[in-house]
Motif scaffolding. Sequence first.
Motif, PDB file in Angstrom:
ATOM      1  N   PRO A  59      -1.332  14.719  -4.661  1.00  0.00           N
ATOM      2  CA  PRO A  59      -1.065  15.130  -3.230  1.00  0.00           C
ATOM      3  C   PRO A  59      -0.638  13.868  -2.315  1.00  0.00           C
ATOM      4  O   PRO A  59      -0.885  12.704  -2.860  1.00  0.00           O
ATOM      5  CB  PRO A  59      -2.300  15.603  -2.790  1.00  0.00           C
ATOM      6  N   PRO A  60       0.271  14.277  -1.410  1.00  0.00           N
ATOM      7  CA  PRO A  60       0.674  12.907  -0.556  1.00  0.00           C
ATOM      8  C   PRO A  60      -0.626  12.247  -0.126  1.00  0.00           C
ATOM      9  O   PRO A  60      -1.701  12.867   0.465  1.00  0.00           O
ATOM     10  CB  PRO A  60       1.475  13.562   0.484  1.00  0.00           C
ATOM     11  N   ILE A  61      -0.406  10.848   0.224  1.00  0.00           N
ATOM     12  CA  ILE A  61      -1.381  10.219   0.848  1.00  0.00           C
ATOM     13  C   ILE A  61      -0.773   9.602   2.287  1.00  0.00           C
ATOM     14  O   ILE A  61      -0.230   9.022   2.299  1.00  0.00           O
ATOM     15  CB  ILE A  61      -1.692   8.719   0.091  1.00  0.00           C
ATOM     16  N   SER A  62      -1.195  10.647   3.071  1.00  0.00           N
ATOM     17  CA  SER A  62      -0.772  10.669   4.548  1.00  0.00           C
ATOM     18  C   SER A  62      -1.746  10.338   5.335  1.00  0.00           C
ATOM     19  O   SER A  62      -1.254   9.830   6.689  1.00  0.00           O
ATOM     20  CB  SER A  62       0.344  11.941   4.783  1.00  0.00           C
ATOM     21  N   ALA A  63      -2.824  10.683   5.352  1.00  0.00           N
ATOM     22  CA  ALA A  63      -3.879  10.640   6.275  1.00  0.00           C
ATOM     23  C   ALA A  63      -4.387   9.009   6.461  1.00  0.00           C
ATOM     24  O   ALA A  63      -4.538   8.368   5.229  1.00  0.00           O
ATOM     25  CB  ALA A  63      -5.147  11.594   5.959  1.00  0.00           C
ATOM     26  N   ILE A  88       0.915  -1.015   0.037  1.00  0.00           N
ATOM     27  CA  ILE A  88       0.079  -0.048   0.021  1.00  0.00           C
ATOM     28  C   ILE A  88       0.804   1.291  -0.034  1.00  0.00           C
ATOM     29  O   ILE A  88       0.775   2.054  -0.772  1.00  0.00           O
ATOM     30  CB  ILE A  88      -1.006   0.035   1.213  1.00  0.00           C
ATOM     31  N   PHE A  89       1.981   1.135   0.747  1.00  0.00           N
ATOM     32  CA  PHE A  89       2.900   2.292   0.970  1.00  0.00           C
ATOM     33  C   PHE A  89       3.619   2.658  -0.370  1.00  0.00           C
ATOM     34  O   PHE A  89       3.821   3.723  -0.911  1.00  0.00           O
ATOM     35  CB  PHE A  89       3.881   2.293   2.028  1.00  0.00           C
ATOM     36  N   ASP A  90       4.025   1.581  -1.039  1.00  0.00           N
ATOM     37  CA  ASP A  90       4.595   1.737  -2.186  1.00  0.00           C
ATOM     38  C   ASP A  90       3.749   2.081  -3.372  1.00  0.00           C
ATOM     39  O   ASP A  90       4.154   3.292  -4.189  1.00  0.00           O
ATOM     40  CB  ASP A  90       5.187   0.278  -2.618  1.00  0.00           C
ATOM     41  N   ILE A  91       2.744   1.775  -3.326  1.00  0.00           N
ATOM     42  CA  ILE A  91       1.669   2.461  -4.390  1.00  0.00           C
ATOM     43  C   ILE A  91       1.191   3.884  -4.192  1.00  0.00           C
ATOM     44  O   ILE A  91       1.150   4.916  -4.942  1.00  0.00           O
ATOM     45  CB  ILE A  91       0.501   1.380  -4.499  1.00  0.00           C
ATOM     46  N   ALA A  92       1.103   4.228  -2.682  1.00  0.00           N
ATOM     47  CA  ALA A  92       0.921   5.358  -2.438  1.00  0.00           C
ATOM     48  C   ALA A  92       1.850   6.584  -2.913  1.00  0.00           C
ATOM     49  O   ALA A  92       1.909   7.560  -3.381  1.00  0.00           O
ATOM     50  CB  ALA A  92       0.867   5.639  -0.974  1.00  0.00           C
ATOM     51  N   ARG A  93       3.465   5.770  -2.857  1.00  0.00           N
ATOM     52  CA  ARG A  93       4.363   6.628  -3.156  1.00  0.00           C
ATOM     53  C   ARG A  93       4.665   6.903  -4.610  1.00  0.00           C
ATOM     54  O   ARG A  93       4.848   7.970  -5.185  1.00  0.00           O
ATOM     55  CB  ARG A  93       5.649   5.957  -2.586  1.00  0.00           C
ATOM     56  N   ARG A  94       4.164   5.802  -5.375  1.00  0.00           N
ATOM     57  CA  ARG A  94       4.050   5.808  -6.991  1.00  0.00           C
ATOM     58  C   ARG A  94       2.957   7.095  -7.217  1.00  0.00           C
ATOM     59  O   ARG A  94       3.204   7.671  -8.405  1.00  0.00           O
ATOM     60  CB  ARG A  94       3.671   4.575  -7.688  1.00  0.00           C
ATOM     61  N   ARG A 144      -7.230   7.847   6.828  1.00  0.00           N
ATOM     62  CA  ARG A 144      -8.342   7.611   5.924  1.00  0.00           C
ATOM     63  C   ARG A 144      -8.229   7.540   4.514  1.00  0.00           C
ATOM     64  O   ARG A 144      -8.741   6.711   3.734  1.00  0.00           O
ATOM     65  CB  ARG A 144      -9.558   8.749   6.177  1.00  0.00           C
ATOM     66  N   ASP A 145      -7.320   8.151   3.843  1.00  0.00           N
ATOM     67  CA  ASP A 145      -6.739   8.096   2.649  1.00  0.00           C
ATOM     68  C   ASP A 145      -6.275   6.858   2.117  1.00  0.00           C
ATOM     69  O   ASP A 145      -6.402   6.041   1.304  1.00  0.00           O
ATOM     70  CB  ASP A 145      -5.822   9.181   2.192  1.00  0.00           C
ATOM     71  N   LEU A 146      -5.458   6.359   3.209  1.00  0.00           N
ATOM     72  CA  LEU A 146      -4.859   4.936   3.378  1.00  0.00           C
ATOM     73  C   LEU A 146      -5.536   4.103   3.110  1.00  0.00           C
ATOM     74  O   LEU A 146      -5.521   2.854   2.474  1.00  0.00           O
ATOM     75  CB  LEU A 146      -3.708   4.777   4.317  1.00  0.00           C
ATOM     76  N   VAL A 147      -6.742   4.165   4.016  1.00  0.00           N
ATOM     77  CA  VAL A 147      -7.674   3.045   4.191  1.00  0.00           C
ATOM     78  C   VAL A 147      -8.548   2.875   2.555  1.00  0.00           C
ATOM     79  O   VAL A 147      -8.729   1.983   2.366  1.00  0.00           O
ATOM     80  CB  VAL A 147      -8.606   3.173   5.246  1.00  0.00           C
ATOM     81  N   ARG A 148      -8.675   4.103   2.269  1.00  0.00           N
ATOM     82  CA  ARG A 148      -9.362   4.018   0.895  1.00  0.00           C
ATOM     83  C   ARG A 148      -8.747   3.240  -0.352  1.00  0.00           C
ATOM     84  O   ARG A 148      -9.044   2.718  -1.001  1.00  0.00           O
ATOM     85  CB  ARG A 148      -9.998   5.475   0.563  1.00  0.00           C
ATOM     86  N   LEU A 149      -7.319   3.796  -0.271  1.00  0.00           N
ATOM     87  CA  LEU A 149      -6.393   3.227  -0.978  1.00  0.00           C
ATOM     88  C   LEU A 149      -6.407   1.396  -1.165  1.00  0.00           C
ATOM     89  O   LEU A 149      -6.552   0.834  -1.914  1.00  0.00           O
ATOM     90  CB  LEU A 149      -5.106   3.778  -1.234  1.00  0.00           C
ATOM     91  N   MET A 150      -6.178   1.136   0.129  1.00  0.00           N
ATOM     92  CA  MET A 150      -6.064  -0.153   0.486  1.00  0.00           C
ATOM     93  C   MET A 150      -7.394  -0.813  -0.038  1.00  0.00           C
ATOM     94  O   MET A 150      -7.493  -1.864  -0.596  1.00  0.00           O
ATOM     95  CB  MET A 150      -5.904  -0.588   1.963  1.00  0.00           C
ATOM     96  N   GLU A 151      -8.614  -0.539   0.179  1.00  0.00           N
ATOM     97  CA  GLU A 151      -9.991  -0.877  -0.166  1.00  0.00           C
ATOM     98  C   GLU A 151     -10.074  -0.977  -1.715  1.00  0.00           C
ATOM     99  O   GLU A 151     -10.492  -1.950  -2.199  1.00  0.00           O
ATOM    100  CB  GLU A 151     -11.156  -0.004   0.379  1.00  0.00           C
ATOM    101  N   ALA A 152      -9.768  -0.069  -2.286  1.00  0.00           N
ATOM    102  CA  ALA A 152      -9.480   0.370  -3.923  1.00  0.00           C
ATOM    103  C   ALA A 152      -8.723  -0.973  -4.340  1.00  0.00           C
ATOM    104  O   ALA A 152      -8.919  -1.721  -5.502  1.00  0.00           O
ATOM    105  CB  ALA A 152      -9.328   1.567  -4.334  1.00  0.00           C
ATOM    106  N   LEU A 153      -7.362  -1.240  -3.941  1.00  0.00           N
ATOM    107  CA  LEU A 153      -6.604  -1.905  -4.470  1.00  0.00           C
ATOM    108  C   LEU A 153      -7.058  -3.413  -4.073  1.00  0.00           C
ATOM    109  O   LEU A 153      -7.080  -4.135  -4.850  1.00  0.00           O
ATOM    110  CB  LEU A 153      -5.281  -1.745  -3.711  1.00  0.00           C
ATOM    111  N   TYR A 154      -7.691  -3.647  -2.921  1.00  0.00           N
ATOM    112  CA  TYR A 154      -8.189  -4.931  -2.708  1.00  0.00           C
ATOM    113  C   TYR A 154      -9.328  -5.290  -3.520  1.00  0.00           C
ATOM    114  O   TYR A 154      -9.361  -6.530  -4.208  1.00  0.00           O
ATOM    115  CB  TYR A 154      -8.730  -4.955  -1.199  1.00  0.00           C
ATOM    116  N   ALA A 155     -10.406  -4.395  -3.982  1.00  0.00           N
ATOM    117  CA  ALA A 155     -11.426  -4.612  -4.922  1.00  0.00           C
ATOM    118  C   ALA A 155     -10.797  -5.171  -6.395  1.00  0.00           C
ATOM    119  O   ALA A 155     -11.497  -5.806  -6.931  1.00  0.00           O
ATOM    120  CB  ALA A 155     -12.160  -3.550  -4.769  1.00  0.00           C
ATOM    121  N   PHE A 156      -9.695  -4.344  -6.531  1.00  0.00           N
ATOM    122  CA  PHE A 156      -9.226  -4.524  -8.171  1.00  0.00           C
ATOM    123  C   PHE A 156      -8.642  -5.967  -7.910  1.00  0.00           C
ATOM    124  O   PHE A 156      -8.689  -6.686  -9.134  1.00  0.00           O
ATOM    125  CB  PHE A 156      -7.974  -3.532  -8.217  1.00  0.00           C
ATOM    126  N   CYS A 157      -7.788  -6.386  -7.063  1.00  0.00           N
ATOM    127  CA  CYS A 157      -7.146  -7.475  -7.096  1.00  0.00           C
ATOM    128  C   CYS A 157      -7.967  -8.676  -6.895  1.00  0.00           C
ATOM    129  O   CYS A 157      -7.900  -9.865  -7.524  1.00  0.00           O
ATOM    130  CB  CYS A 157      -6.153  -7.615  -5.914  1.00  0.00           C
TER     131      CYS A 157
END
Length: 68
Positions: free
Chosen positions: A43-47, A30-36, A49-62
């Motif tokens: 904008p940086p994904i640092s909050a 998740i952090f690697d994808i946030a960095r990319r 809530r943003d990390l959780v949303r990114l994790m949910e989106a990636l999980y749904a894609f996978c």
Amino acid sequence: MIDDRLPSAANYPVPQPTSGEDPRFTRGLIFDIARRIEDAGYPPISAGRDLVRLMEALYAFCYRGESR
């Protein structure tokens, strides 16, 4: 517009592991994808809530198909 050079078969979603846990799906991933995303100029994904949303989106894609 469809690019004829792209393969038509999709590789995702993949089957969910029977154990419910996938050792490849980690915080590091998740952090690697946030960095990319940041490196691309977003904008940086640092909050949290943003990390959780990114994790949910990636999980749904996978793991989830279009027929959720």
